[in-house]
Design a protein around this motif. Structure first.
Motif, PDB file in Angstrom:
ATOM      1  N   ARG A 125      -7.838  13.055   0.044  1.00 57.28           N
ATOM      2  CA  ARG A 125      -8.266  11.809  -0.615  1.00 57.28           C
ATOM      3  C   ARG A 125      -8.812  13.023  -2.172  1.00 57.28           C
ATOM      4  N   LEU A 126      -9.733  13.177  -1.766  1.00 59.81           N
ATOM      5  CA  LEU A 126     -10.464  14.300  -2.686  1.00 59.81           C
ATOM      6  C   LEU A 126      -9.827  15.339  -2.870  1.00 59.81           C
ATOM      7  N   ALA A 127      -8.676  15.855  -2.699  1.00 63.34           N
ATOM      8  CA  ALA A 127      -8.109  16.945  -3.555  1.00 63.34           C
ATOM      9  C   ALA A 127      -6.532  16.587  -4.339  1.00 63.34           C
ATOM     10  N   TRP A 128      -6.605  14.788  -3.596  1.00 63.47           N
ATOM     11  CA  TRP A 128      -5.702  14.002  -5.018  1.00 63.47           C
ATOM     12  C   TRP A 128      -6.445  13.490  -6.136  1.00 63.47           C
ATOM     13  N   THR A 129      -7.717  13.457  -6.127  1.00 63.30           N
ATOM     14  CA  THR A 129      -8.810  12.752  -6.806  1.00 63.30           C
ATOM     15  C   THR A 129      -8.977  13.900  -8.251  1.00 63.30           C
ATOM     16  N   LEU A 130      -9.120  15.546  -7.489  1.00 64.18           N
ATOM     17  CA  LEU A 130      -9.970  16.132  -7.916  1.00 64.18           C
ATOM     18  C   LEU A 130      -8.402  17.068  -9.128  1.00 64.18           C
ATOM     19  N   LEU A 253       2.816   5.044  -2.599  1.00 69.51           N
ATOM     20  CA  LEU A 253       2.367   5.861  -0.923  1.00 69.51           C
ATOM     21  C   LEU A 253       1.421   4.553  -0.619  1.00 69.51           C
ATOM     22  N   ILE A 254       1.139   4.301   0.269  1.00 69.09           N
ATOM     23  CA  ILE A 254      -0.071   2.894   1.052  1.00 69.09           C
ATOM     24  C   ILE A 254      -0.074   3.502   2.558  1.00 69.09           C
ATOM     25  N   SER A 255      -1.481   2.569   2.494  1.00 70.32           N
ATOM     26  CA  SER A 255      -2.603   2.889   3.937  1.00 70.32           C
ATOM     27  C   SER A 255      -3.567   1.708   3.097  1.00 70.32           C
ATOM     28  N   ASN A 256      -4.702   2.014   4.590  1.00 64.76           N
ATOM     29  CA  ASN A 256      -5.641   0.523   4.123  1.00 64.76           C
ATOM     30  C   ASN A 256      -6.534   0.367   3.168  1.00 64.76           C
ATOM     31  N   LYS A 257      -6.864   2.079   2.891  1.00 63.61           N
ATOM     32  CA  LYS A 257      -7.935   2.428   1.938  1.00 63.61           C
ATOM     33  C   LYS A 257      -7.750   2.661   0.502  1.00 63.61           C
ATOM     34  N   GLY A 258      -6.744   3.279   0.820  1.00 63.80           N
ATOM     35  CA  GLY A 258      -6.188   4.357  -0.256  1.00 63.80           C
ATOM     36  C   GLY A 258      -6.902   6.034  -0.026  1.00 63.80           C
ATOM     37  N   ARG A 260      -5.919   7.244   3.387  1.00 68.10           N
ATOM     38  CA  ARG A 260      -5.011   8.538   3.882  1.00 68.10           C
ATOM     39  C   ARG A 260      -3.530   8.308   2.822  1.00 68.10           C
ATOM     40  N   SER A 261      -3.148   7.659   1.829  1.00 68.97           N
ATOM     41  CA  SER A 261      -2.578   7.728   1.471  1.00 68.97           C
ATOM     42  C   SER A 261      -2.174   8.898  -0.184  1.00 68.97           C
ATOM     43  N   ALA A 262      -3.325   8.831  -0.924  1.00 68.56           N
ATOM     44  CA  ALA A 262      -4.168  10.106  -1.447  1.00 68.56           C
ATOM     45  C   ALA A 262      -3.748  11.028  -0.341  1.00 68.56           C
ATOM     46  N   ALA A 263      -4.150  11.464   0.520  1.00 71.62           N
ATOM     47  CA  ALA A 263      -3.764  12.637   1.193  1.00 71.62           C
ATOM     48  C   ALA A 263      -2.430  12.929   0.991  1.00 71.62           C
ATOM     49  N   ALA A 264      -1.255  11.835   1.046  1.00 71.80           N
ATOM     50  CA  ALA A 264      -0.229  12.442   1.578  1.00 71.80           C
ATOM     51  C   ALA A 264       0.849  12.780  -0.083  1.00 71.80           C
ATOM     52  N   THR A 265      -0.543  12.251  -1.023  1.00 74.72           N
ATOM     53  CA  THR A 265       0.122  12.420  -2.072  1.00 74.72           C
ATOM     54  C   THR A 265      -0.319  12.745  -2.637  1.00 74.72           C
ATOM     55  N   PRO A 281      -5.857   0.651  -3.975  1.00 73.84           N
ATOM     56  CA  PRO A 281      -5.924  -0.480  -3.486  1.00 73.84           C
ATOM     57  C   PRO A 281      -6.649  -0.855  -1.457  1.00 73.84           C
ATOM     58  N   GLY A 282      -4.960  -0.325  -1.465  1.00 73.63           N
ATOM     59  CA  GLY A 282      -4.443  -0.308  -0.522  1.00 73.63           C
ATOM     60  C   GLY A 282      -4.384  -1.555   0.386  1.00 73.63           C
ATOM     61  N   TYR A 283      -3.680  -1.804   1.748  1.00 74.54           N
ATOM     62  CA  TYR A 283      -3.135  -2.666   1.916  1.00 74.54           C
ATOM     63  C   TYR A 283      -4.779  -4.191   2.532  1.00 74.54           C
ATOM     64  N   GLU A 284      -5.967  -3.415   2.264  1.00 76.44           N
ATOM     65  CA  GLU A 284      -7.316  -3.978   2.197  1.00 76.44           C
ATOM     66  C   GLU A 284      -7.483  -5.006   1.486  1.00 76.44           C
ATOM     67  N   SER A 285      -7.183  -5.055   0.687  1.00 77.42           N
ATOM     68  CA  SER A 285      -6.938  -5.519  -0.892  1.00 77.42           C
ATOM     69  C   SER A 285      -5.734  -6.588  -1.388  1.00 77.42           C
TER      70      SER A 285
END
Length: 288
Positions: A125-130, A253-258, A260-265, A281-285
């Motif tokens: 998630r952080l790597a995707w953010t960077l 890509l989608i996960s519960n809170k974005g 794990r999906s960010a990691a895959a992205t 936002p993920g499935y939780e939203s």
């Protein structure tokens, strides 16, 4: 910190390719960098004196033991609602200032460490953010696979980098259900591919809101995007090709809170899938 591996690193690949091509969009640049990046990920990770190591594990884990010279960073400072996941802040200038104080500029090689496959994808998630903010030399690894000196005392400050402005890439994030619907509806002859990266148990629970959309829904657990050492897996390209997915295809890509999906992205982006998007936002939203 001296280099612990003798192989050519990711930064050198970026430099060599950049010297041979005229400037182009960030998205297209990832498409033709894919082969060079694949080669970099197939070699042992290279850490040099210029590399900044960021640790996204919990503050408690970091306080017990961390790589000498690394810095703890909280994912929540990048996110709109100060949570571990969800949409990124629209204005990331303050997080960019924090990174500059840690010695990180847009060209700084960064290695993000976490709990690897035993975690929840925080380092991805952080790597995707960077990447989203404009950094290009970002790699991930399980801290247990990084055989460097571990300490419990604080790291010494690095040379502060000049302040820099984030070069946000909004095409890599879907921030709302409305934007998801618009993206899915924009395809006429070919359906948008959505990859659910949650566990099999979570996937089979499904989501009623997705069932009626004109999409192609696949399930590939996020751990398949990484090796056992927490680095991007080159095998995922073969997996995607086997189901008819190629580098230029639009993917959500989608996960519960974005997280794990960010990691895959992140993995897809650095492997040349320049049209990969994280539904942050993920499935939780969708349950609200």
């Amino acid at each position: 910190m001296k280099s612990i591996f003798s192989f050519l690193g990711l930064g050198a690949f970026l430099f060599l390719v950049a010297c041979q091509h005229t400037p182009t969009s960030v998205k297209n640049r990832f498409l033709f960098l894919g082969k060079a990046l694949e080669d970099a990920f197939s070699r042992p990770l290279r850490v040099t004196d210029e590399t900044v190591i960021l640790d996204v594990r919990s503050a408690f884990q970091f306080s017990l033991s961390h790589v000498d010279g690394s810095f703890h960073i909280d994912l929540r400072e990048f996110n709109e609602k100060r949570s571990l996941g969800g949409p990124l802040k629209k204005d990331l200038s303050m997080p960019a200032r924090h990174l500059a104080r840690l010695g990180i500029g847009l060209k700084t090689p960064v290695v993000v460490v976490g709990n690897g496959l035993n975690g929840q994808g925080r380092e991805g998630r952080l790597a995707w953010t960077l990447l989203y903010m404009g950094l290009r030399n970002v790699q991930t690894v399980d801290i247990e696979a990084l055989h460097l000196k571990r300490v419990s005392y604080p790291s010494l400050p690095r040379k502060v980098q000049p302040l820099w402005e984030p070069q946000n890439q909004p095409a890599w994030e879907l921030r709302s259900w409305k934007s998801f619907i618009e993206k899915a509806s924009s395809f006429k002859s070919k359906r948008l591919t959505v990859i659910d990266v949650r566990t099999s148990k979570e996937f089979f629970k499904g989501s009623k809101k997705l069932r009626h959309l004109p999409i192609k829904l696949l399930h590939i657990e996020w751990t398949e995007f990484f090796t056992e050492k927490g680095r991007p897996s080159l095998e995922i390209k073969n997996r995607l090709k086997s189901v008819g997915i190629h580098e230029g295809d639009p993917l959500v890509l989608i996960s519960n809170k974005g997280v794990r999906s960010a990691a895959a992205t992140y993995v897809l982006l650095v492997l040349g899938y320049g049209n990969a998007m994280n539904f942050s936002p993920g499935y939780e939203s969708l349950k609200k």
